[in-house]
Design a protein around this motif. Structure first.
Motif, PDB file in Angstrom:
ATOM      1  N   PHE A   1      -8.761   1.144   3.591  1.00  0.00           N
ATOM      2  CA  PHE A   1      -8.504   1.990   2.422  1.00  0.00           C
ATOM      3  C   PHE A   1      -7.638   1.312   1.362  1.00  0.00           C
ATOM      4  N   PRO A   2      -6.524   0.657   1.701  1.00  0.00           N
ATOM      5  CA  PRO A   2      -5.738   0.012   0.641  1.00  0.00           C
ATOM      6  C   PRO A   2      -6.522  -1.068  -0.113  1.00  0.00           C
ATOM      7  N   LYS A   3      -7.336  -1.831   0.596  1.00  0.00           N
ATOM      8  CA  LYS A   3      -8.148  -2.851  -0.074  1.00  0.00           C
ATOM      9  C   LYS A   3      -9.205  -2.210  -0.957  1.00  0.00           C
ATOM     10  N   PHE A   4      -9.804  -1.119  -0.474  1.00  0.00           N
ATOM     11  CA  PHE A   4     -10.801  -0.402  -1.261  1.00  0.00           C
ATOM     12  C   PHE A   4     -10.171   0.188  -2.523  1.00  0.00           C
ATOM     13  N   PHE A   5      -9.005   0.800  -2.371  1.00  0.00           N
ATOM     14  CA  PHE A   5      -8.270   1.374  -3.501  1.00  0.00           C
ATOM     15  C   PHE A   5      -7.973   0.287  -4.529  1.00  0.00           C
ATOM     16  N   SER A   6      -7.521  -0.865  -4.052  1.00  0.00           N
ATOM     17  CA  SER A   6      -7.216  -1.980  -4.924  1.00  0.00           C
ATOM     18  C   SER A   6      -8.469  -2.480  -5.642  1.00  0.00           C
ATOM     19  N   PHE A   7      -9.576  -2.565  -4.926  1.00  0.00           N
ATOM     20  CA  PHE A   7     -10.833  -3.028  -5.513  1.00  0.00           C
ATOM     21  C   PHE A   7     -11.302  -2.087  -6.623  1.00  0.00           C
ATOM     22  N   ILE A   8     -11.242  -0.783  -6.387  1.00  0.00           N
ATOM     23  CA  ILE A   8     -11.688   0.179  -7.393  1.00  0.00           C
ATOM     24  C   ILE A   8     -10.805   0.094  -8.639  1.00  0.00           C
ATOM     25  N   LEU A   9      -9.494  -0.013  -8.462  1.00  0.00           N
ATOM     26  CA  LEU A   9      -8.601  -0.156  -9.621  1.00  0.00           C
ATOM     27  C   LEU A   9      -8.905  -1.433 -10.402  1.00  0.00           C
ATOM     28  N   CYS A  10      -9.174  -2.506  -9.694  1.00  0.00           N
ATOM     29  CA  CYS A  10      -9.507  -3.768 -10.352  1.00  0.00           C
ATOM     30  C   CYS A  10     -10.814  -3.640 -11.141  1.00  0.00           C
ATOM     31  N   MET A  11     -11.799  -2.973 -10.562  1.00  0.00           N
ATOM     32  CA  MET A  11     -13.073  -2.775 -11.262  1.00  0.00           C
ATOM     33  C   MET A  11     -12.909  -1.892 -12.497  1.00  0.00           C
ATOM     34  N   MET A  12     -12.006  -0.925 -12.429  1.00  0.00           N
ATOM     35  CA  MET A  12     -11.722  -0.102 -13.601  1.00  0.00           C
ATOM     36  C   MET A  12     -11.113  -0.951 -14.715  1.00  0.00           C
ATOM     37  N   GLY A  13     -10.229  -1.872 -14.347  1.00  0.00           N
ATOM     38  CA  GLY A  13      -9.639  -2.778 -15.329  1.00  0.00           C
ATOM     39  C   GLY A  13     -10.648  -3.728 -15.931  1.00  0.00           C
ATOM     40  N   VAL A  14     -11.504  -4.271 -15.094  1.00  0.00           N
ATOM     41  CA  VAL A  14     -12.544  -5.186 -15.580  1.00  0.00           C
ATOM     42  C   VAL A  14     -13.512  -4.441 -16.496  1.00  0.00           C
TER      43      VAL A  14
ATOM     44  N   PRO B   1       0.802  -1.234   0.000  1.00  0.00           N
ATOM     45  CA  PRO B   1       0.000   0.000   0.000  1.00  0.00           C
ATOM     46  C   PRO B   1       0.829   1.275   0.000  1.00  0.00           C
ATOM     47  N   ASN B   2       2.117   1.192   0.261  1.00  0.00           N
ATOM     48  CA  ASN B   2       2.949   2.389   0.262  1.00  0.00           C
ATOM     49  C   ASN B   2       3.147   2.970  -1.131  1.00  0.00           C
TER      50      ASN B   2
ATOM     51  N   GLN C   1       1.450   8.325  11.333  1.00  0.00           N
ATOM     52  CA  GLN C   1       1.293   6.922  11.725  1.00  0.00           C
ATOM     53  C   GLN C   1      -0.147   6.631  12.143  1.00  0.00           C
ATOM     54  N   ASN C   2      -0.784   7.568  12.860  1.00  0.00           N
ATOM     55  CA  ASN C   2      -2.175   7.372  13.280  1.00  0.00           C
ATOM     56  C   ASN C   2      -3.110   7.316  12.076  1.00  0.00           C
ATOM     57  N   GLU C   3      -2.890   8.202  11.102  1.00  0.00           N
ATOM     58  CA  GLU C   3      -3.730   8.193   9.903  1.00  0.00           C
ATOM     59  C   GLU C   3      -3.518   6.918   9.097  1.00  0.00           C
ATOM     60  N   ARG C   4      -2.298   6.456   9.032  1.00  0.00           N
ATOM     61  CA  ARG C   4      -2.003   5.227   8.297  1.00  0.00           C
ATOM     62  C   ARG C   4      -2.665   4.025   8.959  1.00  0.00           C
ATOM     63  N   GLN C   5      -2.603   3.966  10.297  1.00  0.00           N
ATOM     64  CA  GLN C   5      -3.251   2.863  11.014  1.00  0.00           C
ATOM     65  C   GLN C   5      -4.768   2.948  10.872  1.00  0.00           C
TER      66      GLN C   5
ATOM     67  N   SER D   1      -0.049   7.069  -3.939  1.00  0.00           N
ATOM     68  CA  SER D   1       0.470   8.430  -3.864  1.00  0.00           C
ATOM     69  C   SER D   1      -0.010   9.120  -2.594  1.00  0.00           C
ATOM     70  N   GLY D   2       0.921   9.638  -1.815  1.00  0.00           N
ATOM     71  CA  GLY D   2       0.598  10.347  -0.593  1.00  0.00           C
ATOM     72  C   GLY D   2       0.445   9.473   0.630  1.00  0.00           C
ATOM     73  N   TYR D   3       0.471   8.175   0.471  1.00  0.00           N
ATOM     74  CA  TYR D   3       0.278   7.272   1.609  1.00  0.00           C
ATOM     75  C   TYR D   3       1.456   7.348   2.576  1.00  0.00           C
ATOM     76  N   ASN D   4       2.644   7.551   2.049  1.00  0.00           N
ATOM     77  CA  ASN D   4       3.828   7.657   2.914  1.00  0.00           C
ATOM     78  C   ASN D   4       3.840   8.944   3.718  1.00  0.00           C
ATOM     79  N   THR D   5       3.153   9.969   3.238  1.00  0.00           N
ATOM     80  CA  THR D   5       3.159  11.252   3.937  1.00  0.00           C
ATOM     81  C   THR D   5       2.137  11.306   5.067  1.00  0.00           C
ATOM     82  N   LEU D   6       1.310  10.285   5.193  1.00  0.00           N
ATOM     83  CA  LEU D   6       0.335  10.252   6.278  1.00  0.00           C
ATOM     84  C   LEU D   6       1.050  10.024   7.608  1.00  0.00           C
TER      85      LEU D   6
END
Length: 102
Positions: free
Chosen positions: A43-56, A21-22, A32-36, A25-30
């Protein structure tokens, strides 16, 4: 054929984001509390799901455009899926990352 390649690129990026998930973009700048908080809310799973749906959506729209013999369907569906996916990621990402309600 390029729409299948674009769809596969979206799917590969979604797999990479799910395990690393790093690369978001911008995930590294969060902080530690925001990242947790974002990881706890998925959020990383949701981001991945949306990208996958865009590909499908890109791959399916290409196949439908071949079936209906209307090449503009693939191009229009790709643009629409990218716009909707990007807006969804930005708006819901802000809600999933924010620390206000935790």
């Amino acid at each position: 054929m390029k729409y299948i390649a674009i769809g596969l690129i979206f799917i590969v990026i979604s797999i990479v984001v799910k395990f690393f998930p790093n690369v978001i973009s911008g995930y590294n700048t969060l902080s530690q509390n925001e990242r947790q908080s974002s990881a706890k809310r998925g959020f990383p799973k949701f981001f991945s799901f949306i990208l996958c749906m865009m590909g499908v959506a890109s791959i399916l729209s290409y196949l439908i455009s071949i079936w209906l013999d209307t090449p503009s369907i693939a191009k229009n569906a790709l643009v629409i899926s990218v716009l909707i996916g990007a807006i969804t990621i930005v708006v819901s990402g802000k809600l999933l990352i924010s620390n206000n309600n935790s």
